[in-house]
Design a protein around this motif. Structure first.
Motif, short mmCIF file in Angstrom:
data_model
loop_
_atom_site.label_atom_id
_atom_site.label_comp_id
_atom_site.label_asym_id
_atom_site.label_seq_id
_atom_site.Cartn_x
_atom_site.Cartn_y
_atom_site.Cartn_z
N TYR A 4 0.84 -1.20 0.00
CA TYR A 4 0.00 0.00 0.00
C TYR A 4 0.88 1.25 0.00
O TYR A 4 1.99 1.25 0.55
CB TYR A 4 -0.89 0.05 1.25
N THR A 5 0.35 2.31 -0.60
CA THR A 5 0.93 3.63 -0.48
C THR A 5 0.04 4.44 0.45
O THR A 5 -1.19 4.50 0.26
CB THR A 5 1.03 4.33 -1.84
N LEU A 6 0.65 5.08 1.44
CA LEU A 6 -0.09 5.80 2.48
C LEU A 6 0.12 7.30 2.35
O LEU A 6 1.26 7.76 2.21
CB LEU A 6 0.37 5.34 3.87
N GLN A 7 -0.96 8.05 2.40
CA GLN A 7 -0.89 9.50 2.40
C GLN A 7 -1.32 10.09 3.74
O GLN A 7 -0.80 11.11 4.18
CB GLN A 7 -1.77 10.07 1.28
N ASP A 8 -2.26 9.43 4.38
CA ASP A 8 -2.84 9.91 5.63
C ASP A 8 -2.94 8.74 6.61
O ASP A 8 -2.79 7.57 6.24
CB ASP A 8 -4.24 10.48 5.38
N PRO A 9 -3.24 9.01 7.87
CA PRO A 9 -3.46 7.93 8.83
C PRO A 9 -4.58 6.99 8.37
O PRO A 9 -5.56 7.43 7.75
CB PRO A 9 -3.84 8.66 10.12
N ALA A 10 -4.43 5.71 8.66
CA ALA A 10 -5.43 4.73 8.24
C ALA A 10 -5.46 3.57 9.22
O ALA A 10 -4.47 3.29 9.91
CB ALA A 10 -5.12 4.22 6.83
N ASN B 152 1.87 -24.32 10.48
CA ASN B 152 2.70 -23.18 10.87
C ASN B 152 2.24 -21.97 10.08
O ASN B 152 1.64 -22.11 9.00
CB ASN B 152 4.19 -23.45 10.64
N GLU B 153 2.49 -20.78 10.61
CA GLU B 153 2.09 -19.57 9.92
C GLU B 153 2.95 -18.41 10.39
O GLU B 153 3.52 -18.45 11.48
CB GLU B 153 0.60 -19.26 10.14
N ARG B 154 3.01 -17.38 9.57
CA ARG B 154 3.77 -16.18 9.92
C ARG B 154 3.15 -14.98 9.21
O ARG B 154 2.84 -15.02 8.03
CB ARG B 154 5.23 -16.33 9.50
N MET B 155 2.97 -13.91 9.97
CA MET B 155 2.50 -12.66 9.41
C MET B 155 3.52 -11.57 9.70
O MET B 155 4.00 -11.47 10.83
CB MET B 155 1.13 -12.27 9.99
N GLU B 156 3.87 -10.77 8.69
CA GLU B 156 4.87 -9.73 8.85
C GLU B 156 4.32 -8.41 8.32
O GLU B 156 3.57 -8.38 7.33
CB GLU B 156 6.16 -10.10 8.12
N VAL B 157 4.71 -7.32 8.97
CA VAL B 157 4.32 -5.98 8.55
C VAL B 157 5.58 -5.13 8.44
O VAL B 157 6.40 -5.08 9.36
CB VAL B 157 3.36 -5.33 9.56
N PRO C 106 2.79 9.06 6.34
CA PRO C 106 2.84 8.77 4.91
C PRO C 106 3.99 7.81 4.60
O PRO C 106 4.96 7.72 5.35
CB PRO C 106 3.07 10.15 4.27
N GLY C 107 3.88 7.11 3.49
CA GLY C 107 4.93 6.19 3.09
C GLY C 107 4.34 4.94 2.46
O GLY C 107 3.31 5.00 1.77
N THR C 108 4.98 3.82 2.68
CA THR C 108 4.52 2.55 2.13
C THR C 108 4.27 1.56 3.25
O THR C 108 4.81 1.70 4.36
CB THR C 108 5.55 1.96 1.15
N LEU C 109 3.46 0.55 2.96
CA LEU C 109 3.16 -0.51 3.91
C LEU C 109 3.08 -1.83 3.16
O LEU C 109 2.43 -1.92 2.11
CB LEU C 109 1.82 -0.24 4.61
#
Length: 283
Positions: A11-17, A35-40, A66-69
């Protein structure tokens, strides 16, 4: 059967979400997460919780800058299913249904069964067996509704799909659910990772309740019915959306995969079920 599933969302972020993700597979009597894994990336605190019946698993995260996620998830999952002769499935009247199935008889946000009742009666009123009705609905949608990528949006409902005769898997499932419910057949929505889906993406199907089991149908016929790994289940996509966003981020990339780790995997399709006169339920 053993599957490896994964997804990566950018995602590209411009504002809080705030994001509510339903990416994690659920555990059922017939589905086990090995097994499982989630990363941010970049790191953001993730709050995991369940809603309603406690079946669906949600992850909430909040971004401020702002930025990327990038959000990614991967898991190895064991699944099983139940295949039975279609002739063994009896008619369930509303008076005989278990409480867990009754709520799936009612209209919902995207499945306005009360508004397609006459069309359903005209098309399927000659069918009396519950499984025959669900099969007839699924086959009719496959034959009369065009699968067109990008042809619908998040507000599209069963009524829109019935009128426009086009949509994607989400729309196919919503229309099928509405038609089934209007014929007094409990039906629910399922979001899945799907083996051999082309192009790879999240997938939506529908299930109907017969004799204590939920039998799976896919009106798109784009994936084998025993190649589905369940993510979430609900009345419609409002209960089982992969991502709900409060804010205005832009999705720039989505990569979804589902691979079979079973060398002896034999796909079960609608055609093979018809040939053997069988029905399949995901356990």
């Amino acid at each position: 059967m053993k599957f490896q599933v994964s997804c990566e969302l950018d995602y590209t972020l411009q504002d809080p979400a705030t994001f509510l993700f339903a990416l994690k597979c659920i555990e059922t009597p017939g589905q086990q997460i090995l097994n499982e894994r989630m990363e941010v990336d970049p790191f953001v605190d993730v709050e995991d919780f369940t809603i309603g019946t406690g079946m669906n698993r949600f992850s909430r995260l909040k971004t401020l800058n702002p930025g990327t996620l990038r959000v990614s998830y991967q898991a190895e999952v064991l699944t099983s299913n139940r295949v039975v002769p279609a002739s063994s499935l009896n008619v369930d009247s509303p008076g005989d249904l278990t409480p867990e199935a009754i709520s799936y008889l009612f209209p919902s946000r995207y499945c306005q069964s009360d508004r397609v009742r006459q069309q359903a009666q005209d098309l399927f009123g000659h069918l009396t067996n519950t499984y025959a009705i669900a099969s007839g609905v699924s086959d009719w949608i496959f034959e009369h509704v065009a699968y067109v990528s990008g042809s619908s949006g998040e507000t599209s409902s069963a009524i829109d799909t019935m009128e426009q005769r086009q949509g994607v898997c989400r729309d196919f499932a919503h229309l099928a659910i509405a038609l089934c419910r209007s014929m007094n057949v409990p039906a629910r929505y399922a979001t899945c990772y799907a083996y051999q889906l082309n192009p790879p993406d999240f997938h939506a199907c529908f299930e109907v309740f017969i004799n204590g089991w939920w039998y799976i149908f896919d009106p798109t016929r784009l994936a084998p019915l025993n190649g589905l790994v369940r993510i979430a289940t609900g009345r419609d996509a409002a209960d089982a959306a992969v991502c709900t966003i409060f804010g205005n981020p832009e999705l720039t990339s989505s990569i979804v995969n589902c691979h079979s780790l079973d060398p002896n995997f034999i796909p079960i399709t609608r055609d093979s079920l018809v040939a053997r006169q069988e029905a399949i339920a995901l356990l």
